[in-house]
Motif scaffolding. Structure first.
Motif, PDB file in Angstrom:
ATOM      1  N   VAL A 245       0.845  -1.202   0.000  1.00 52.16           N
ATOM      2  CA  VAL A 245       0.000   0.000   0.000  1.00 52.16           C
ATOM      3  C   VAL A 245       0.878   1.249   0.000  1.00 52.16           C
ATOM      4  O   VAL A 245       0.636   2.204  -0.754  1.00 52.16           O
ATOM      5  N   ALA A 246       1.915   1.238   0.832  1.00 49.59           N
ATOM      6  CA  ALA A 246       2.834   2.381   0.874  1.00 49.59           C
ATOM      7  C   ALA A 246       3.564   2.539  -0.463  1.00 49.59           C
ATOM      8  O   ALA A 246       3.765   3.662  -0.947  1.00 49.59           O
ATOM      9  N   ASP A 247       3.953   1.418  -1.077  1.00 48.35           N
ATOM     10  CA  ASP A 247       4.650   1.471  -2.367  1.00 48.35           C
ATOM     11  C   ASP A 247       3.736   2.017  -3.463  1.00 48.35           C
ATOM     12  O   ASP A 247       4.184   2.776  -4.334  1.00 48.35           O
ATOM     13  N   ILE A 248       2.465   1.626  -3.436  1.00 47.73           N
ATOM     14  CA  ILE A 248       1.509   2.122  -4.430  1.00 47.73           C
ATOM     15  C   ILE A 248       1.359   3.635  -4.305  1.00 47.73           C
ATOM     16  O   ILE A 248       1.357   4.365  -5.307  1.00 47.73           O
ATOM     17  N   GLU A 249       1.249   4.113  -3.080  1.00 51.19           N
ATOM     18  CA  GLU A 249       1.106   5.557  -2.856  1.00 51.19           C
ATOM     19  C   GLU A 249       2.362   6.302  -3.300  1.00 51.19           C
ATOM     20  O   GLU A 249       2.275   7.373  -3.918  1.00 51.19           O
ATOM     21  N   LEU A 250       3.529   5.734  -2.997  1.00 54.15           N
ATOM     22  CA  LEU A 250       4.782   6.386  -3.382  1.00 54.15           C
ATOM     23  C   LEU A 250       4.940   6.403  -4.900  1.00 54.15           C
ATOM     24  O   LEU A 250       5.354   7.419  -5.481  1.00 54.15           O
ATOM     25  N   ALA A 251       4.609   5.286  -5.552  1.00 55.02           N
ATOM     26  CA  ALA A 251       4.716   5.234  -7.014  1.00 55.02           C
ATOM     27  C   ALA A 251       3.792   6.258  -7.661  1.00 55.02           C
ATOM     28  O   ALA A 251       4.171   6.932  -8.633  1.00 55.02           O
ATOM     29  N   ALA A 252       2.579   6.401  -7.114  1.00 49.41           N
ATOM     30  CA  ALA A 252       1.635   7.386  -7.656  1.00 49.41           C
ATOM     31  C   ALA A 252       2.151   8.804  -7.441  1.00 49.41           C
ATOM     32  O   ALA A 252       2.033   9.666  -8.321  1.00 49.41           O
ATOM     33  N   ALA A 253       2.739   9.057  -6.263  1.00 44.26           N
ATOM     34  CA  ALA A 253       3.266  10.392  -5.973  1.00 44.26           C
ATOM     35  C   ALA A 253       4.435  10.729  -6.893  1.00 44.26           C
ATOM     36  O   ALA A 253       4.540  11.851  -7.405  1.00 44.26           O
ATOM     37  N   LEU A 254       5.311   9.758  -7.116  1.00 50.63           N
ATOM     38  CA  LEU A 254       6.446   9.989  -8.010  1.00 50.63           C
ATOM     39  C   LEU A 254       5.977  10.229  -9.441  1.00 50.63           C
ATOM     40  O   LEU A 254       6.525  11.077 -10.150  1.00 50.63           O
ATOM     41  N   GLU A 255       4.965   9.487  -9.864  1.00 49.82           N
ATOM     42  CA  GLU A 255       4.435   9.671 -11.216  1.00 49.82           C
ATOM     43  C   GLU A 255       3.796  11.045 -11.348  1.00 49.82           C
ATOM     44  O   GLU A 255       3.996  11.739 -12.354  1.00 49.82           O
ATOM     45  N   ALA A 256       3.040  11.466 -10.325  1.00 49.63           N
ATOM     46  CA  ALA A 256       2.419  12.791 -10.359  1.00 49.63           C
ATOM     47  C   ALA A 256       3.486  13.880 -10.356  1.00 49.63           C
ATOM     48  O   ALA A 256       3.369  14.885 -11.058  1.00 49.63           O
ATOM     49  N   GLY A 257       4.544  13.678  -9.582  1.00 46.42           N
ATOM     50  CA  GLY A 257       5.632  14.644  -9.562  1.00 46.42           C
ATOM     51  C   GLY A 257       6.327  14.742 -10.894  1.00 46.42           C
ATOM     52  O   GLY A 257       6.680  15.829 -11.354  1.00 46.42           O
ATOM     53  N   GLY A 258       6.503  13.600 -11.567  1.00 50.77           N
ATOM     54  CA  GLY A 258       7.110  13.615 -12.890  1.00 50.77           C
ATOM     55  C   GLY A 258       6.259  14.351 -13.896  1.00 50.77           C
ATOM     56  O   GLY A 258       6.761  15.092 -14.740  1.00 50.77           O
ATOM     57  N   ASP A 259       4.931  14.168 -13.805  1.00 49.52           N
ATOM     58  CA  ASP A 259       4.034  14.886 -14.708  1.00 49.52           C
ATOM     59  C   ASP A 259       4.114  16.389 -14.480  1.00 49.52           C
ATOM     60  O   ASP A 259       4.079  17.186 -15.420  1.00 49.52           O
ATOM     61  N   MET A 260       4.231  16.792 -13.203  1.00 45.90           N
ATOM     62  CA  MET A 260       4.319  18.218 -12.902  1.00 45.90           C
ATOM     63  C   MET A 260       5.603  18.812 -13.454  1.00 45.90           C
ATOM     64  O   MET A 260       5.619  19.906 -14.016  1.00 45.90           O
ATOM     65  N   VAL A 261       6.707  18.056 -13.322  1.00 46.29           N
ATOM     66  CA  VAL A 261       7.978  18.538 -13.854  1.00 46.29           C
ATOM     67  C   VAL A 261       7.907  18.654 -15.367  1.00 46.29           C
ATOM     68  O   VAL A 261       8.340  19.638 -15.965  1.00 46.29           O
ATOM     69  N   ALA A 262       7.321  17.623 -16.002  1.00 46.30           N
ATOM     70  CA  ALA A 262       7.193  17.664 -17.462  1.00 46.30           C
ATOM     71  C   ALA A 262       6.321  18.825 -17.890  1.00 46.30           C
ATOM     72  O   ALA A 262       6.616  19.529 -18.853  1.00 46.30           O
ATOM     73  N   GLY A 263       5.233  19.056 -17.171  1.00 38.91           N
ATOM     74  CA  GLY A 263       4.351  20.168 -17.504  1.00 38.91           C
ATOM     75  C   GLY A 263       5.037  21.501 -17.329  1.00 38.91           C
ATOM     76  O   GLY A 263       4.908  22.406 -18.155  1.00 38.91           O
ATOM     77  N   GLY A 264       5.844  21.622 -16.255  1.00 36.14           N
ATOM     78  CA  GLY A 264       6.565  22.868 -16.034  1.00 36.14           C
ATOM     79  C   GLY A 264       7.590  23.123 -17.115  1.00 36.14           C
ATOM     80  O   GLY A 264       7.757  24.238 -17.589  1.00 36.14           O
ATOM     81  N   THR A 265       8.266  22.069 -17.550  1.00 38.10           N
ATOM     82  CA  THR A 265       9.255  22.220 -18.615  1.00 38.10           C
ATOM     83  C   THR A 265       8.600  22.658 -19.908  1.00 38.10           C
ATOM     84  O   THR A 265       9.097  23.512 -20.629  1.00 38.10           O
ATOM     85  N   LYS A 266       7.439  22.072 -20.174  1.00 36.12           N
ATOM     86  CA  LYS A 266       6.735  22.430 -21.399  1.00 36.12           C
ATOM     87  C   LYS A 266       6.332  23.896 -21.378  1.00 36.12           C
ATOM     88  O   LYS A 266       6.456  24.611 -22.371  1.00 36.12           O
ATOM     89  N   THR A 267       5.855  24.366 -20.226  1.00 34.24           N
ATOM     90  CA  THR A 267       5.457  25.767 -20.119  1.00 34.24           C
ATOM     91  C   THR A 267       6.650  26.681 -20.310  1.00 34.24           C
ATOM     92  O   THR A 267       6.591  27.689 -20.996  1.00 34.24           O
TER      93      THR A 267
END
Length: 281
Positions: A245-267
């Protein structure tokens, strides 16, 4: 040129449309070959024809070719077509591998979830049988241990027939240890399935790769594991599920963080390309 060779001069219209720009011509070929109506077999046939054409105009060791080679324009087109076909075939192979990978991830998740749910469905009956046997043994004066073993007590031994007492102890011990073995065996097998199917490292270090892939695909599978963590008895299996359960939450958080970084780079890139250089140091 030998008989039967295929001249890809029909592709000259692509070159004309691309204004003799090799990059533009290559993109036009890619768009044409990527069309869903073009089968992989057709692409392979075309590549074979192009290879045959190039073989037919390649001078042999004892032949003399004119300066620039035979049919230089057709040769250049053949190379362009061949390169585009090879790229599209490679793209389709990669897409097939990705499809198989997604299917494998789906199958692994289904197997893991089925194992957890089957365990939760079976545990109550196994636990009830174990409790009933343990209660019977205790009511008869025996001692029952965690591993299911049954032992006599001094109070029982006083005045009892040793043979009958030992026979009864042996009977209860055999049934209790079997009941405990079924319960622990089910949980151990379930833990093994989860470890294997989800890609849990033997040392437990790092995120299981299947959970990382599921998070990358936008799959939220935390609910059934959270449910299991709340209903499983204290055991190595429960510890594993809690960690998952903790790993699932961490994987989701890392994926969301990666999307935010990608979105920021695009902007940032879009702002830079707009010519507003004052806002970017």
């Amino acid at each position: 040129m030998s008989d039967g060779a295929v001249d890809p001069a029909a592709g000259q219209s692509f070159a004309a449309a691309g204004h003799d720009d090799p990059a533009a011509t290559h993109e036009q070929y890619l768009r044409a070959f990527r069309h869903t109506g073009v089968s992989r077999e057709q692409l392979r046939d075309l590549l074979e024809a192009v290879d045959g054409f190039l073989d037919s105009i390649t001078p042999r060791a004892d032949e003399h070719a004119p300066t620039g080679g035979w049919a230089p324009e057709s040769t250049a087109l053949a190379f362009q077509i061949g390169r585009a076909v090879e790229q599209v075939l490679a793209e389709r192979d990669a897409a097939d591998r990705e499809k198989l990978r997604r299917r494998e991830i789906r199958d692994r998740l289904i197997t893991a979830l089925d194992a957890v749910l089957d365990c939760l469905r079976s545990l109550p009956d196994l636990a009830e049988a174990e409790v009933d046997l343990g209660t019977t043994a205790i009511n008869e004066g025996f001692q029952v241990y965690e591993d299911g073993s049954v032992r006599t007590t001094p109070a029982q031994e006083f005045g009892a027939d040793p043979g009958e007492l030992e026979q009864r102890r042996f009977e209860l011990d055999e049934r209790m240890t079997d009941a405990v073995a079924k319960r622990t065996g089910l949980m151990n097998e379930t833990a093994e399935v989860l470890t294997e199917q989800l890609g849990v490292a033997p040392d437990g270090i790092g995120l299981p790769w299947v959970l990382v892939a599921a998070a990358a695909g936008g799959l939220d599978i935390s609910e059934p594991f959270e449910f299991a963590a709340h209903h499983l008895p204290s055991s190595p299996l429960r510890e594993l599920v809690v960690q998952l359960v903790a790993d699932i939450e961490l994987a989701a958080a890392l994926e969301a963080g990666g999307d935010m970084v990608a979105g920021g780079t695009k902007t940032l890139d879009s702002e830079s390309s707009s010519g507003d250089t004052e806002s970017v140091e």
